[in-house]
Design a protein around this motif. Structure first.
Motif, mmCIF file in Angstrom:
data_model
loop_
_atom_site.group_PDB
_atom_site.id
_atom_site.type_symbol
_atom_site.label_atom_id
_atom_site.label_comp_id
_atom_site.label_asym_id
_atom_site.label_seq_id
_atom_site.Cartn_x
_atom_site.Cartn_y
_atom_site.Cartn_z
ATOM 1 N N ILE A 1 0.868 -1.178 0.000
ATOM 2 C CA ILE A 1 0.000 0.000 0.000
ATOM 3 C C ILE A 1 0.903 1.226 0.000
ATOM 4 N N GLU A 2 0.883 1.962 -1.101
ATOM 5 C CA GLU A 2 1.771 3.108 -1.257
ATOM 6 C C GLU A 2 0.955 4.391 -1.300
ATOM 7 N N ASP A 3 1.264 5.314 -0.403
ATOM 8 C CA ASP A 3 0.560 6.598 -0.390
ATOM 9 C C ASP A 3 1.255 7.535 0.576
ATOM 10 N N ILE A 4 0.821 8.780 0.563
ATOM 11 C CA ILE A 4 1.386 9.773 1.461
ATOM 12 C C ILE A 4 0.954 9.485 2.896
ATOM 13 N N PRO A 5 1.647 10.016 3.908
ATOM 14 C CA PRO A 5 1.263 9.758 5.301
ATOM 15 C C PRO A 5 -0.135 10.282 5.624
ATOM 16 N N GLY A 6 -0.830 9.560 6.500
ATOM 17 C CA GLY A 6 -2.095 10.041 7.040
ATOM 18 C C GLY A 6 -3.328 9.684 6.249
ATOM 19 N N THR A 7 -3.214 8.797 5.256
ATOM 20 C CA THR A 7 -4.382 8.447 4.447
ATOM 21 C C THR A 7 -5.075 7.167 4.917
ATOM 22 N N GLY A 8 -4.579 6.555 5.988
ATOM 23 C CA GLY A 8 -5.254 5.396 6.560
ATOM 24 C C GLY A 8 -4.686 4.057 6.152
ATOM 25 N N LYS A 9 -3.447 4.027 5.678
ATOM 26 C CA LYS A 9 -2.852 2.760 5.225
ATOM 27 C C LYS A 9 -2.751 1.755 6.365
ATOM 28 N N THR A 10 -2.207 2.195 7.499
ATOM 29 C CA THR A 10 -2.015 1.294 8.640
ATOM 30 C C THR A 10 -3.356 0.848 9.220
ATOM 31 N N THR A 11 -4.306 1.779 9.319
ATOM 32 C CA THR A 11 -5.632 1.449 9.828
ATOM 33 C C THR A 11 -6.284 0.370 8.969
ATOM 34 N N MET A 12 -6.140 0.491 7.656
ATOM 35 C CA MET A 12 -6.711 -0.500 6.747
ATOM 36 C C MET A 12 -6.090 -1.880 6.980
ATOM 37 N N ALA A 13 -4.764 -1.918 7.095
ATOM 38 C CA ALA A 13 -4.088 -3.198 7.291
ATOM 39 C C ALA A 13 -4.497 -3.841 8.615
ATOM 40 N N LEU A 14 -4.575 -3.049 9.682
ATOM 41 C CA LEU A 14 -4.988 -3.572 10.985
ATOM 42 C C LEU A 14 -6.434 -4.052 10.953
ATOM 43 N N GLU B 1 0.224 -20.692 8.303
ATOM 44 C CA GLU B 1 -0.512 -21.002 7.073
ATOM 45 C C GLU B 1 -1.938 -20.502 7.231
ATOM 46 N N PRO B 2 -2.368 -19.521 6.406
ATOM 47 C CA PRO B 2 -1.615 -18.868 5.338
ATOM 48 C C PRO B 2 -0.645 -17.822 5.896
ATOM 49 N N PHE B 3 0.225 -17.292 5.022
ATOM 50 C CA PHE B 3 1.127 -16.215 5.409
ATOM 51 C C PHE B 3 0.994 -15.080 4.405
ATOM 52 N N ILE B 4 0.660 -13.904 4.905
ATOM 53 C CA ILE B 4 0.417 -12.733 4.056
ATOM 54 C C ILE B 4 1.193 -11.550 4.620
ATOM 55 N N VAL B 5 1.823 -10.801 3.749
ATOM 56 C CA VAL B 5 2.482 -9.553 4.139
ATOM 57 C C VAL B 5 1.683 -8.385 3.570
ATOM 58 N N ILE B 6 1.260 -7.490 4.458
ATOM 59 C CA ILE B 6 0.672 -6.223 4.023
ATOM 60 C C ILE B 6 1.670 -5.138 4.424
ATOM 61 N N ALA B 7 2.302 -4.551 3.435
ATOM 62 C CA ALA B 7 3.329 -3.545 3.692
ATOM 63 C C ALA B 7 2.818 -2.166 3.286
ATOM 64 N N THR B 8 3.202 -1.162 4.054
ATOM 65 C CA THR B 8 2.884 0.214 3.694
ATOM 66 C C THR B 8 4.183 0.954 3.432
ATOM 67 N N GLU B 9 4.123 1.911 2.537
ATOM 68 C CA GLU B 9 5.289 2.755 2.292
ATOM 69 C C GLU B 9 4.833 4.134 1.853
ATOM 70 N N ASN B 10 5.666 5.122 2.198
ATOM 71 C CA ASN B 10 5.447 6.481 1.749
ATOM 72 C C ASN B 10 6.197 6.677 0.436
ATOM 73 N N PRO B 11 5.731 7.600 -0.415
ATOM 74 C CA PRO B 11 6.400 7.799 -1.703
ATOM 75 C C PRO B 11 7.866 8.162 -1.533
ATOM 76 N N THR B 12 8.690 7.682 -2.448
ATOM 77 C CA THR B 12 10.099 8.032 -2.416
ATOM 78 C C THR B 12 10.238 9.542 -2.562
ATOM 79 N N GLY B 13 11.103 10.118 -1.770
ATOM 80 C CA GLY B 13 11.232 11.568 -1.724
ATOM 81 C C GLY B 13 10.836 12.083 -0.362
ATOM 82 N N SER B 14 10.005 11.287 0.372
ATOM 83 C CA SER B 14 9.708 11.630 1.752
ATOM 84 C C SER B 14 10.971 11.446 2.581
#
Length: 316
Positions: free
Chosen positions: A41-54, A139-152
């Motif tokens: 999940i790639e987006d700027i900070p504060g858009t709810g990426k972590t909340t969505m994953a949790l 089992e199963p194993f899933i990775v949900i990763a968040t990142e901010n755009p490069t340049g931050s």
């Protein structure tokens, strides 16, 4: 709709209790989970990426670990390590964060490349090797990763080899005015995921993943996917197109899309629907495209328009 497939829709409904107005993004993430893949999940900070994953982890009732990636996170924090026990005279394995069903890798592009590379084996093979001993994850194993755009500040590019291990890459985007007003109304809640009820468990999700994998795909659909992949590699704007791993990911996503729509077979529109989120992080534009200000999304749209779709009639 079967009970299991209905459960997948219920997961999305539960996550919507914490995430406002992002049904399309939630559906793509649920599709990737059913396809047995990892999500970026790639987006700027504060858009709810972590909340969505949790929210997803809670709605699916999975054993979850969360790692806040910083420059001082070590590979052993993820994979685990062995410690000498004086009482027994033996080395004992201490599990790392990846020994779970769902790993939330928060701000993955803020840690060192060495730590990022520690995820490569576990994301691909669902296992870790520590001191010569290989151990399986949950089992199963899933990775949900968040990142901010490069340049931050403090971020760095993920290598192509690691990006390719994520089945899809999605972006949250800014909410509309009405959605933002609803977010403001909910902002008084201390825990936005508190009202989410688990509607799945690990064995049930594993069964759904196996069922989605067995969805029927006609040979013409397989050729259509192969032609799309070929088009990304031979496009005048691309330096790097879909890898064979990307083609396999597109196939799995198309099957999971059909499964989520309660169909036992894949149709061309399933492939079209999931192609952008599978291809976006895998396509690297060349210098010609950058000079012409061509965007990846525009290139993907042109590839879909110019690739002939198979003529298949949906069975009823």
């Amino acid at each position: 709709m079967t009970e299991r497939r209905y459960s997948a829709q219920r997961v999305i409904d539960e996550v919507e209790k914490a995430v406002v107005g992002k049904r399309d993004v939630l559906t793509k993430i649920m599709t990737a989970i059913l396809a047995g893949g990892h999500i970026l999940i790639e987006d700027i900070p504060g858009t709810g990426k972590t909340t969505m994953a949790l929210a997803f982890s809670k709605a699916m009732g999975l054993k979850t670990r969360r790692v806040q990636f910083t420059p001082d996170v070590l590979p052993s924090d993820l994979t685990g390590f062995t410690v000498y026990q004086k009482e027994t005279g033996q080395f004992v394995y201490q599990p790392g964060a990846v020994m779970c069903n769902l790993l939330l890798a928060d701000e993955i592009n803020r840690t060192s490349p060495k730590t990022q590379s520690a995820l490569l084996e576990v994301m691909e093979e669902r296992q870790v090797t520590v001191d010569g001993v290989t151990r399986r994850t949950g089992e199963p194993f899933i990775v949900i990763a968040t990142e901010n755009p490069t340049g931050s500040a403090g971020t760095q590019l993920l290598p192509e080899s690691q990006l390719d291990r994520f089945m899809i890459c999605v972006s949250m985007g800014y909410p509309t005015v009405e959605e933002e007003m609803e977010i403001m109304r909910r902002s008084q809640e201390t825990d936005r995921t508190a009202g989410i009820t688990p509607v799945l468990d690990a064995p049930g999700l594993s069964d759904m993943i196996r069922e989605a994998r067995n969805i029927y795909m006609h040979e013409r659909i397989c050729r259509y996917i192969a032609e799309l992949a070929k088009a990304t590699r031979e496009n005048e704007w691309t330096e790097l197109g879909l890898s064979p791993r990307g083609t396999v990911a597109l196939t799995a996503m198309a099957k999971a899309c059909a499964y989520l729509k309660d169909r036992a077979y894949v149709i061309p529109s399933d492939v079209e629907e999931v192609f952008p989120c599978v291809a976006a992080h895998r396509i690297i534009l060349n210098m010609k495209a950058k000079v012409a200000h061509v965007k990846v999304s525009e290139t993907i749209r042109q590839i879909l328009e110019n690739t002939e779709k198979p003529a298949l009639k949906a069975r009823r």
